[in-house]
Design a protein around this motif. Structure first.
Motif, mmCIF file in Angstrom:
data_model
loop_
_atom_site.group_PDB
_atom_site.id
_atom_site.type_symbol
_atom_site.label_atom_id
_atom_site.label_comp_id
_atom_site.label_asym_id
_atom_site.label_seq_id
_atom_site.Cartn_x
_atom_site.Cartn_y
_atom_site.Cartn_z
ATOM 1 N N SER A 109 0.862 -1.185 0.000
ATOM 2 C CA SER A 109 0.000 0.000 0.000
ATOM 3 C C SER A 109 0.895 1.231 0.000
ATOM 4 C CB SER A 109 -0.899 0.006 1.240
ATOM 5 O OG SER A 109 -1.703 1.152 1.305
ATOM 6 N N GLU A 161 -2.140 6.703 -2.514
ATOM 7 C CA GLU A 161 -3.348 6.287 -3.223
ATOM 8 C C GLU A 161 -4.277 7.451 -3.545
ATOM 9 O OE1 GLU A 161 -2.243 2.682 -0.623
ATOM 10 O OE2 GLU A 161 -2.060 4.871 -0.585
ATOM 11 N N PHE A 176 -7.445 8.343 2.556
ATOM 12 C CA PHE A 176 -6.709 7.230 3.168
ATOM 13 C C PHE A 176 -6.646 7.480 4.665
ATOM 14 C CE2 PHE A 176 -3.188 4.830 4.774
ATOM 15 C CZ PHE A 176 -3.093 3.697 3.990
ATOM 16 N N THR A 222 -5.859 -4.353 5.397
ATOM 17 C CA THR A 222 -6.371 -3.183 4.684
ATOM 18 C C THR A 222 -7.845 -3.382 4.373
ATOM 19 O OG1 THR A 222 -4.214 -2.828 3.632
ATOM 20 C CG2 THR A 222 -6.107 -1.692 2.675
#
Length: 411
Positions: free
Chosen positions: A152, A244, A261, A321
């Motif tokens: 990630s 992200e 996030f 996640t």
């Protein structure tokens, strides 16, 4: 020569007898070196770091004849060019602020490039929908540079794209990272199994969010909420600076209105932030300028030591996640919650030692295999790779699967 077209990415026959370069032999780089040493396609691994002791010990621990080591610094372009000459790909496992220097070397020697994290100048370019640094240069040398393809960002992006493909339009993407046991132990109030400095920077940098189609930056540790993670109970999370949010809206499109996030809230680090232990704060003591942040980082043990001292496989990593996506499909409102368990849960029969960052190394290995097979030239992000192809290649290493819950209602 290519054999097909999938989602903007071209694939060709996988290569063999590849020479690769890895810069950074810390907890990330050592895991990557171990995984690549097990791949039959790899002939030689050039592993570079500025710490000769760590290099020697990592090579001894992995115990592979494929590995050759070089001691060098990331600001020494000539030495990097010499060390990586002949490598078909450079795998950059250094802190993301050093990525431009390593990317320049890849362009000079005409190799592919991949890293597990990125920041400026790419953050600003993504937010403002501007051309990306080095994209034209990699296209000109017929090579690919994949940015942010660890766990990630990386694997998470692939699964976000997989489920976004089920929507006609997307309203919200929320990603939440959780460490089930927390980030502490009996010896230290805060521990990390990867770069402490970069982890602290993520905590202490104002997080970027997308709200109603507009990007903005909020205060650190803000927008706290409680997330239910099932049998593991509930955890408090807050906004967190992460890649992200920058790349997904631009690359997935589909009218994404909101993207954020969050990571589990850390009371200890929040207090340190308020005390001034942040990267942008220097103080004067007895006429000498001191960076409290640098002092803090220097007091935290190097995570690679945990791998180098392993004698048997430690408990499975507990990083989970959760991905929440909502939008419209066939004129109906659709929501999906995806839970990604740790990759290491599926790895005990493959690796002698679990490794602290197999979660990062495996996606890097998968993306590299695909890149050497013929991905689109220029800058590529994980969510631009066809998810079915990425996940299929991942299955060559491990039979990984996610948990999914769909909720559908009339609009």
């Amino acid at each position: 020569m290519t054999t097909g077209y999938a989602g903007g990415i071209l694939f060709a026959k996988r290569g063999a007898n590849m020479d690769i370069g890895i810069i950074g032999a810390g907890v990330h780089g050592s895991a990557v070196a171990l995984v690549f040493s097990m791949m039959k396609e790899i002939n030689r691994i050039t592993l570079c770091d500025n710490n000769s002791d760590v290099l020697t010990r990592v090579k001894q621990k992995i115990n592979s004849e494929k590995i050759t080591t070089y001691v060098l610094n990331a600001d020494d372009t000539a030495s990097m060019v010499q060390a990586f000459c002949g490598c078909e790909v450079i795998i950059d496992m250094l802190p993301p602020n050093l990525a431009p220097a390593v990317m320049k070397v890849a362009i000079i020697i005409k190799s592919h490039y991949i890293n597990s994290a990125f920041e400026q100048p790419f953050w600003s370019e993504l937010v403002n929908d501007r051309p990306l640094h080095f994209n034209a240069e990699f296209i000109n040398i017929n090579k690919t540079a994949i940015l942010g393809c660890g766990n990630s960002p990386g694997l998470v992006n692939v699964f976000v794209r997989k489920y976004c493909d089920a929507f006609d339009t997307i309203e919200t993407i929320q990603i939440v990272g959780l460490s089930i046991s927390g980030e502490t132990n009996e010896d230290c109030p805060w521990v990390q199994n990867w770069s402490p400095e970069q982890s602290l920077r993520d905590y202490f940098t104002k997080p970027c969010i997308l709200t109603n189609g507009r990007f903005s930056f909020l205060e650190t540790f803000s927008n706290r909420e409680i997330i239910d993670i099932g049998c593991f109970g509930k955890r408090e999370v807050s906004l967190h600076s992460h890649e992200e949010v920058y790349s997904l809206p631009r690359n997935i499109r589909k009218g994404i209105r909101n993207c954020e996030f969050k990571y589990q809230f850390n009371d200890f680090l929040e207090k340190l932030s308020r005390l001034g232990f942040t990267p942008d704060n220097n103080i004067i003591i007895d006429g000498v300028e001191i960076s409290p942040f640098t002092v803090l980082v220097g007091m935290i043990p190097l995570p690679v030591e945990s791998y180098l001292r392993e004698k048997s496989a430690p408990p499975t990593d507990d990083y989970v996640t959760k991905i929440f996506i909502s939008g419209i499909k066939d004129k109906k409102r659709l929501s999906v919650c995806v839970t990604l368990p740790p990759l290491s849960e599926f790895m005990h029969d493959i690796l002698k030692y679990r490794m602290s960052n197999i979660e990062v190394a495996l996606p890097i290995a998968v993306a590299t295999k695909l890149m050497l097979s013929g991905l689109r030239y220029g800058i590529v992000f994980p969510e631009e790779i066809e998810p079915s192809v990425f996940i299929s290649t991942l299955s060559e290493f491990v039979k990984y699967h996610e948990d999914v819950q769909f909720t559908e209602e009339e609009r």
